[in-house]
Design an enzyme around this catalytic site. Sequence first.
Site, mmCIF file in Angstrom:
data_model
loop_
_atom_site.group_PDB
_atom_site.id
_atom_site.type_symbol
_atom_site.label_atom_id
_atom_site.label_comp_id
_atom_site.label_asym_id
_atom_site.label_seq_id
_atom_site.Cartn_x
_atom_site.Cartn_y
_atom_site.Cartn_z
ATOM 1 N N ASN A 42 17.132 41.560 -25.219
ATOM 2 C CA ASN A 42 17.701 42.461 -24.221
ATOM 3 C C ASN A 42 16.610 43.182 -23.437
ATOM 4 O O ASN A 42 16.773 43.485 -22.257
ATOM 5 C CB ASN A 42 18.613 43.490 -24.909
ATOM 6 C CG ASN A 42 20.053 43.002 -25.012
ATOM 7 O OD1 ASN A 42 20.315 41.810 -24.886
ATOM 8 N ND2 ASN A 42 20.980 43.912 -25.244
ATOM 9 N N GLN A 47 15.889 46.110 -16.098
ATOM 10 C CA GLN A 47 15.300 46.122 -14.765
ATOM 11 C C GLN A 47 14.703 47.474 -14.395
ATOM 12 O O GLN A 47 13.547 47.587 -14.008
ATOM 13 C CB GLN A 47 16.360 45.751 -13.714
ATOM 14 C CG GLN A 47 16.775 44.308 -13.706
ATOM 15 C CD GLN A 47 17.743 44.004 -12.562
ATOM 16 O OE1 GLN A 47 18.170 44.893 -11.829
ATOM 17 N NE2 GLN A 47 18.099 42.749 -12.416
ATOM 18 N N GLU A 115 17.272 57.632 -10.903
ATOM 19 C CA GLU A 115 18.518 56.920 -11.165
ATOM 20 C C GLU A 115 19.624 57.915 -11.471
ATOM 21 O O GLU A 115 19.392 59.120 -11.556
ATOM 22 C CB GLU A 115 18.316 55.921 -12.319
ATOM 23 C CG GLU A 115 17.268 54.866 -12.007
ATOM 24 C CD GLU A 115 17.045 53.885 -13.132
ATOM 25 O OE1 GLU A 115 17.690 54.015 -14.183
ATOM 26 O OE2 GLU A 115 16.204 52.975 -12.973
ATOM 27 N N ASP A 222 24.731 41.354 -33.971
ATOM 28 C CA ASP A 222 24.502 40.851 -35.328
ATOM 29 C C ASP A 222 24.116 41.959 -36.312
ATOM 30 O O ASP A 222 24.610 42.004 -37.434
ATOM 31 C CB ASP A 222 23.406 39.771 -35.312
ATOM 32 C CG ASP A 222 23.729 38.622 -34.377
ATOM 33 O OD1 ASP A 222 24.914 38.262 -34.294
ATOM 34 O OD2 ASP A 222 22.806 38.095 -33.735
ATOM 35 N N HIS A 243 27.829 48.813 -16.828
ATOM 36 C CA HIS A 243 26.961 49.087 -15.686
ATOM 37 C C HIS A 243 27.808 48.970 -14.421
ATOM 38 O O HIS A 243 28.520 47.983 -14.231
ATOM 39 C CB HIS A 243 25.788 48.105 -15.630
ATOM 40 C CG HIS A 243 24.671 48.588 -14.770
ATOM 41 N ND1 HIS A 243 24.774 48.627 -13.388
ATOM 42 C CD2 HIS A 243 23.451 49.093 -15.062
ATOM 43 C CE1 HIS A 243 23.654 49.121 -12.888
ATOM 44 N NE2 HIS A 243 22.833 49.406 -13.888
ATOM 45 N N ARG A 290 26.591 56.943 -15.189
ATOM 46 C CA ARG A 290 27.213 55.623 -15.114
ATOM 47 C C ARG A 290 28.693 55.622 -15.481
ATOM 48 O O ARG A 290 29.465 54.844 -14.933
ATOM 49 C CB ARG A 290 26.451 54.646 -16.024
ATOM 50 C CG ARG A 290 25.097 54.284 -15.469
ATOM 51 C CD ARG A 290 24.335 53.362 -16.396
ATOM 52 N NE ARG A 290 23.058 52.995 -15.811
ATOM 53 C CZ ARG A 290 22.130 52.289 -16.433
ATOM 54 N NH1 ARG A 290 22.345 51.883 -17.674
ATOM 55 N NH2 ARG A 290 20.993 51.984 -15.846
ATOM 56 N N HIS A 351 27.394 46.526 -20.577
ATOM 57 C CA HIS A 351 25.947 46.637 -20.403
ATOM 58 C C HIS A 351 25.220 47.150 -21.638
ATOM 59 O O HIS A 351 24.197 46.606 -22.031
ATOM 60 C CB HIS A 351 25.666 47.562 -19.216
ATOM 61 C CG HIS A 351 24.223 47.722 -18.888
ATOM 62 N ND1 HIS A 351 23.416 46.654 -18.536
ATOM 63 C CD2 HIS A 351 23.417 48.823 -18.836
ATOM 64 C CE1 HIS A 351 22.191 47.087 -18.283
ATOM 65 N NE2 HIS A 351 22.153 48.388 -18.476
ATOM 66 N N GLU A 375 18.752 49.326 -29.474
ATOM 67 C CA GLU A 375 20.160 49.430 -29.092
ATOM 68 C C GLU A 375 21.118 49.292 -30.263
ATOM 69 O O GLU A 375 22.231 49.824 -30.218
ATOM 70 C CB GLU A 375 20.494 48.380 -28.025
ATOM 71 C CG GLU A 375 21.878 48.560 -27.429
ATOM 72 C CD GLU A 375 22.186 47.597 -26.302
ATOM 73 O OE1 GLU A 375 23.363 47.509 -25.908
ATOM 74 O OE2 GLU A 375 21.248 46.933 -25.800
ATOM 75 N N ARG A 386 24.933 56.917 -22.190
ATOM 76 C CA ARG A 386 23.477 56.856 -22.076
ATOM 77 C C ARG A 386 23.016 57.233 -20.679
ATOM 78 O O ARG A 386 23.509 56.708 -19.687
ATOM 79 C CB ARG A 386 22.988 55.449 -22.411
ATOM 80 C CG ARG A 386 21.488 55.248 -22.236
ATOM 81 C CD ARG A 386 21.084 53.864 -22.662
ATOM 82 N NE ARG A 386 21.559 52.840 -21.754
ATOM 83 C CZ ARG A 386 20.824 52.295 -20.779
ATOM 84 N NH1 ARG A 386 19.591 52.701 -20.571
ATOM 85 N NH2 ARG A 386 21.333 51.346 -20.021
ATOM 86 N N SER A 391 16.778 54.139 -22.692
ATOM 87 C CA SER A 391 16.820 53.236 -23.849
ATOM 88 C C SER A 391 15.444 52.707 -24.237
ATOM 89 O O SER A 391 15.116 52.630 -25.423
ATOM 90 C CB SER A 391 17.778 52.075 -23.582
ATOM 91 O OG SER A 391 17.444 51.423 -22.372
#
Length: 531
Positions: A42, A47, A115, A222, A243, A290, A351, A375, A386, A391
């Site tokens: 991930n 980005q 952001e 997992d 997202h 978000r 996301h 994560e 978040r 992250s």
Amino acid sequence: MYTDFLVIGSGIAGLTYALKIARHFPQRQVTVLTKTREDETNTKYAQGGVAVVNDLEHDSFERHIEDTLIAGDGLCNEEIVKIVVREGPERVNEIMAWGARFDRDALGEFSRGREGGHSRHRVLHHKDSTGREMERALLEAVHQQPNIQLLSHCFVVDLITQHHLGYLVTKSTPDITCFGVYVLNLHTQQIEKLLAPITLLATGGCGRVYRTTTNPPIATGDGVAMVYRAKGRIENMEFIQFHPTALYQPGKSSTFLISEAVRGEGAILRNHAGEAFMERYDARKELAPRDIVARAIDNEMKRTGTEFVYLDCTTIPEDRFRSHFPNIYKKCRELNIDVRHDWIPVAPAAHYSCGGIKTDAWGRTSIRRLYACGECASTGLHGANRLASNSLLEAMVFAHRCYLDSVELIQQPFQLPNVPDWDAAGTTAPKEMILITQSLKELQQVMSDYVGIVRSNTRLQRAMRRLDLLFEETEELYESTVLSPQLCELRNMITVAYLIVKCAMFRKESRGLHFNTDYPEKSNIIQNIVL
């Protein structure tokens, strides 16, 4: 097989921990397992960048802490937020010393982005592929460390605890201990046991439980599923971040992310009538957190009967867009979208998981000798939502704290028990792969339709009934057939989906990323949902 330190996952969290441990103990063996290629994580797909306060003249720790707490909507652990924000600059300096590069201006100063939810420009980035750059630097450093063994194409099936020694283990068992893992070696197709006195889970997210996600195919939850099966504590799984601006491409399950940093540069969200609609939902407009932006887009789509909205980037000069977002620019050109004139079709996509394996301030889980970070962990930083670009910072800070605690733990006397080999007696090769692939489609359809951005009691109940059936069918396959990565991933995703739905059913309010139409208001009781 035996190793001194076992790391499951080769993203920023796992590699940072492995590198620190290996350098501290040059005579001890560190083994990193990853289920596909070593760089398929991930982290690689992150980005936007990493949020960090390293310009105290124009920013402060207090502002970053406040922004994080506001985004988390009352559920952040304030002490954890302070730890991550204040320890973050040193961890960023470390990864730069290991070779990671962040964009700078003509004067050599960091080029900081802003952001959603951030009150200041504090996001360091490498174009629009920050995660890929950090992953590159870490892998290069890891490969130079002789006592790190990085094994690819090794799928971890289960954590080994007293359960595998014949003891009854329940949630109330006080001393559940991890002794290592059973792993499906895809090179040999054999299930092997790998024992270790200390294990770190850094297995990433679970976006693939949804039909449309920004996550790569490996994000199947997992680690969370394994800990739950081992009777460890899982927390706040209802908070799945969608997202707001994934590139809309009909029929695509893996969507291309249009970074939040694009809105930070001035891009505007518009509906099909061309209206800039965000001002109707929040005074911060496109730079709201978000959860707010995703719900606003979802509402506009439902109100107008459309499957996407538009992101208008025409206000950003082409040379600036091309310089700051080269991968997004290239992707748009491939689809004949000219950002100088055309609006980009976007829609929310699964996301990031804000909940996960419950840990303390040192990354310790409820299972002894087992750490978790990245994560897959619920550290208390994100709360109900978040804050963008927190992250990568969290992963580095908690990898460091897990390392510090491991240094103390490895000094304590510990005797690994005699663990039995994996028993595959009575199993046969699967006759029809469609049994697995069709169940996966059903799972993703159920989660997307009933447990998405907006939920209701009826939808959650329907989802749970369908998940019960999928669970029964998949467990029957698991007990009777030879294991494959596809079957193990399906089993893990069904477990994760169950945890998301169960936590959502327990939360009798709407908070952060969880919105239930039957409980549209926040409760006065602020609580974490722990399973």
